[in-house]
Design a protein around this motif. Structure first.
Motif, PDB file in Angstrom:
ATOM      1  N   PRO A  86       0.839  -1.206   0.000  1.00  0.00           N
ATOM      2  CA  PRO A  86       0.000   0.000   0.000  1.00  0.00           C
ATOM      3  C   PRO A  86       0.869   1.250   0.000  1.00  0.00           C
ATOM      4  O   PRO A  86       2.031   1.206   0.446  1.00  0.00           O
ATOM      5  N   SER A  87       0.338   2.351  -0.514  1.00  0.00           N
ATOM      6  CA  SER A  87       1.104   3.606  -0.566  1.00  0.00           C
ATOM      7  C   SER A  87       1.710   3.902   0.799  1.00  0.00           C
ATOM      8  O   SER A  87       1.019   3.885   1.819  1.00  0.00           O
ATOM      9  N   ILE A 120     -10.038   1.639  11.196  1.00  0.00           N
ATOM     10  CA  ILE A 120      -9.190   1.797  10.010  1.00  0.00           C
ATOM     11  C   ILE A 120      -9.363   3.170   9.363  1.00  0.00           C
ATOM     12  O   ILE A 120     -10.409   3.803   9.474  1.00  0.00           O
ATOM     13  N   ASP A 121      -8.295   3.594   8.695  1.00  0.00           N
ATOM     14  CA  ASP A 121      -8.328   4.806   7.889  1.00  0.00           C
ATOM     15  C   ASP A 121      -7.833   4.437   6.495  1.00  0.00           C
ATOM     16  O   ASP A 121      -6.744   3.866   6.354  1.00  0.00           O
ATOM     17  N   PRO A 122      -8.621   4.692   5.442  1.00  0.00           N
ATOM     18  CA  PRO A 122      -8.265   4.211   4.096  1.00  0.00           C
ATOM     19  C   PRO A 122      -7.029   4.893   3.525  1.00  0.00           C
ATOM     20  O   PRO A 122      -6.744   6.067   3.794  1.00  0.00           O
ATOM     21  N   ILE A 123      -6.285   4.147   2.715  1.00  0.00           N
ATOM     22  CA  ILE A 123      -5.219   4.684   1.875  1.00  0.00           C
ATOM     23  C   ILE A 123      -5.668   4.497   0.435  1.00  0.00           C
ATOM     24  O   ILE A 123      -5.818   3.372  -0.045  1.00  0.00           O
ATOM     25  N   GLY A 124      -5.923   5.601  -0.254  1.00  0.00           N
ATOM     26  CA  GLY A 124      -6.444   5.531  -1.617  1.00  0.00           C
ATOM     27  C   GLY A 124      -7.963   5.531  -1.620  1.00  0.00           C
ATOM     28  O   GLY A 124      -8.611   5.443  -0.578  1.00  0.00           O
ATOM     29  N   GLY A 125      -8.527   5.623  -2.828  1.00  0.00           N
ATOM     30  CA  GLY A 125      -9.980   5.764  -2.957  1.00  0.00           C
ATOM     31  C   GLY A 125     -10.657   4.471  -3.349  1.00  0.00           C
ATOM     32  O   GLY A 125     -10.533   4.003  -4.481  1.00  0.00           O
ATOM     33  N   PHE A 126     -11.383   3.874  -2.426  1.00  0.00           N
ATOM     34  CA  PHE A 126     -12.126   2.650  -2.723  1.00  0.00           C
ATOM     35  C   PHE A 126     -13.411   2.636  -1.918  1.00  0.00           C
ATOM     36  O   PHE A 126     -13.568   3.380  -0.942  1.00  0.00           O
ATOM     37  N   MET A 127     -14.336   1.789  -2.324  1.00  0.00           N
ATOM     38  CA  MET A 127     -15.592   1.649  -1.602  1.00  0.00           C
ATOM     39  C   MET A 127     -15.393   0.696  -0.428  1.00  0.00           C
ATOM     40  O   MET A 127     -14.795  -0.376  -0.580  1.00  0.00           O
ATOM     41  N   MET A 128     -15.921   1.072   0.727  1.00  0.00           N
ATOM     42  CA  MET A 128     -15.737   0.243   1.915  1.00  0.00           C
ATOM     43  C   MET A 128     -16.345  -1.152   1.740  1.00  0.00           C
ATOM     44  O   MET A 128     -15.797  -2.139   2.244  1.00  0.00           O
ATOM     45  N   ASN A 179       5.775   5.098  -6.565  1.00  0.00           N
ATOM     46  CA  ASN A 179       5.319   4.448  -5.332  1.00  0.00           C
ATOM     47  C   ASN A 179       4.329   5.271  -4.518  1.00  0.00           C
ATOM     48  O   ASN A 179       4.026   4.906  -3.378  1.00  0.00           O
ATOM     49  N   TYR A 180       3.804   6.346  -5.112  1.00  0.00           N
ATOM     50  CA  TYR A 180       2.796   7.144  -4.414  1.00  0.00           C
ATOM     51  C   TYR A 180       1.665   7.574  -5.348  1.00  0.00           C
ATOM     52  O   TYR A 180       1.039   8.610  -5.118  1.00  0.00           O
ATOM     53  N   GLU A 181       1.392   6.781  -6.386  1.00  0.00           N
ATOM     54  CA  GLU A 181       0.372   7.188  -7.356  1.00  0.00           C
ATOM     55  C   GLU A 181      -1.022   7.200  -6.749  1.00  0.00           C
ATOM     56  O   GLU A 181      -1.826   8.101  -7.036  1.00  0.00           O
ATOM     57  N   GLU A 182      -1.343   6.205  -5.928  1.00  0.00           N
ATOM     58  CA  GLU A 182      -2.701   6.095  -5.395  1.00  0.00           C
ATOM     59  C   GLU A 182      -3.085   7.260  -4.504  1.00  0.00           C
ATOM     60  O   GLU A 182      -4.270   7.501  -4.258  1.00  0.00           O
ATOM     61  N   VAL A 183      -2.103   7.999  -4.016  1.00  0.00           N
ATOM     62  CA  VAL A 183      -2.395   9.167  -3.182  1.00  0.00           C
ATOM     63  C   VAL A 183      -2.089  10.472  -3.905  1.00  0.00           C
ATOM     64  O   VAL A 183      -2.099  11.548  -3.302  1.00  0.00           O
TER      65      VAL A 183
END
Length: 346
Positions: A21-22, A88-96, A219-223
């Protein structure tokens, strides 16, 4: 297309097996660097942790750079609850709801690993009935249940788990006999495997490149800031190798290379798009052009950072992106073929 399917799958399987993960990408970058050493390809690591490999071409003043990102979606421990579960706190954008019931690992800052399962705070209809079904799947209503005999915050802390530890989702990778690949994190590990194989093909077959070509593994694209720094200074053309998004009202396909005309950051360079589509038509590579209104890429980050470059975005078609994803080897091979033909032509 004379490419080794098994070697591409080998790269992909290895990359998907390493959690990244990022913000937690050192282990996978070590793998990338090891493979580049095996291929005898010069490379360097940026201060931010990206890896840039270079294959020399005839023209070193006009350079091309292709990128893919190894960082994925994930989460971080936000709080240890009184019951011993983890908020939890999400890293990146996804549906829970896409991670509900998923197995995961917790990677602590001291190098310990623990396993668990991500659940809603009301995971059983036998207990909560309709409330379990109607509960909104938001970060506040999700938690990690550890595979440990614990029932309190103190016991969790004694294990060595703390706020800020990374939560990595199980990839659940599956290669089917009919060419489908199902896994989390095909965005964008499929592209990383494609680029590694492209490097191998070019080097081992001594393909002459008209322009020096760089492979930028971010290594940081998702954020949002993956390729916003350390671009090779002579880069004139930048191709983000990410993914296409097949689905409702989209033109993309799991069996073609997908070429993005426009995403949330705006249109990509028209001359670059024309160059790529011309190659596809000349070489009989199956392709689809599409528009993605809720998408951004390493090329978007590079442009926002102020780089004066022409950009394009291509990739294999990844169904159910940011969830449990799927693609097909046809799409991967079409993307690979376009990359190698693009790198080989002026």
């Amino acid at each position: 297309m004379n490419y080794n399917d098994d070697k591409i799958k080998y790269y992909l399987k290895n990359i998907l097996s390493i959690s990244s993960p990022s913000g937690y990408t050192e282990k996978i970058m070590d793998y990338i660097k090891e493979e580049l050493v095996n291929l005898n390809v010069p490379h360097f690591e940026t201060n931010k942790g990206a890896v840039v490999a270079t294959i020399k071409g005839k023209n070193e003043d006009y350079q091309r750079t292709l990128s893919a990102h190894v960082d994925t979606l994930g989460a971080m421990v936000k709080k240890i609850n009184p019951t011993g579960s983890l908020a939890i706190d999400p890293i990146g954008g996804f549906m829970m709801n896409s991670i509900e019931g998923e197995n995961c690992t917790i990677e602590t800052i001291h190098g310990k690993t623990f396993t668990g399962t991500i659940q809603s705070t009301k995971p059983s209809v036998h207990i909560s009935g309709g409330e379990a079904r109607e509960l909104k799947r938001t970060p506040e209503n999700m938690e990690v249940i550890l595979d440990e005999k614990i029932s309190s915050k103190k016991e969790v802390e004694e294990l060595g788990i703390s706020v800020g530890d990374f939560i990595c989702f199980s990839a659940r990778t599956c290669f089917t006999e009919k060419g489908f690949i199902k896994s989390r994190h095909l965005d964008d590990k499929a592209s990383v495997a494609i680029l590694l194989y492209a490097i191998k093909h070019i080097v081992e077959n001594k393909v002459e490149l008209p322009y020096t070509t760089n492979i930028f593994i971010s290594n940081y694209e998702e954020v949002g800031h993956g390729a916003s720094a350390s671009m090779p200074e002579k880069t004139k053309e930048f191709v983000s190798v990410d993914m296409g998004c097949p689905g409702l009202d989209q033109n993309s396909s799991e069996y073609s290379v997908c070429i993005c005309a426009k995403d949330s950051s705006g249109p990509y360079d028209l001359s670059m798009r024309k160059k790529l589509t011309d190659i596809c038509e000349k070489e009989s590579i199956d392709y689809k052009i599409d528009v993605y209104p809720h998408y951004g890429s390493d090329a978007s980050a590079a442009l926002r950072a102020g780089y004066d470059i022409k950009t394009a975005l291509i990739g294999a078609g990844i169904f159910a992106s940011h969830g449990y994803e799927r693609t097909h080897m046809d799409s991967i091979l079409c993307t690979l073929d376009l990359i190698i033909k693009y790198c080989s032509e002026e």
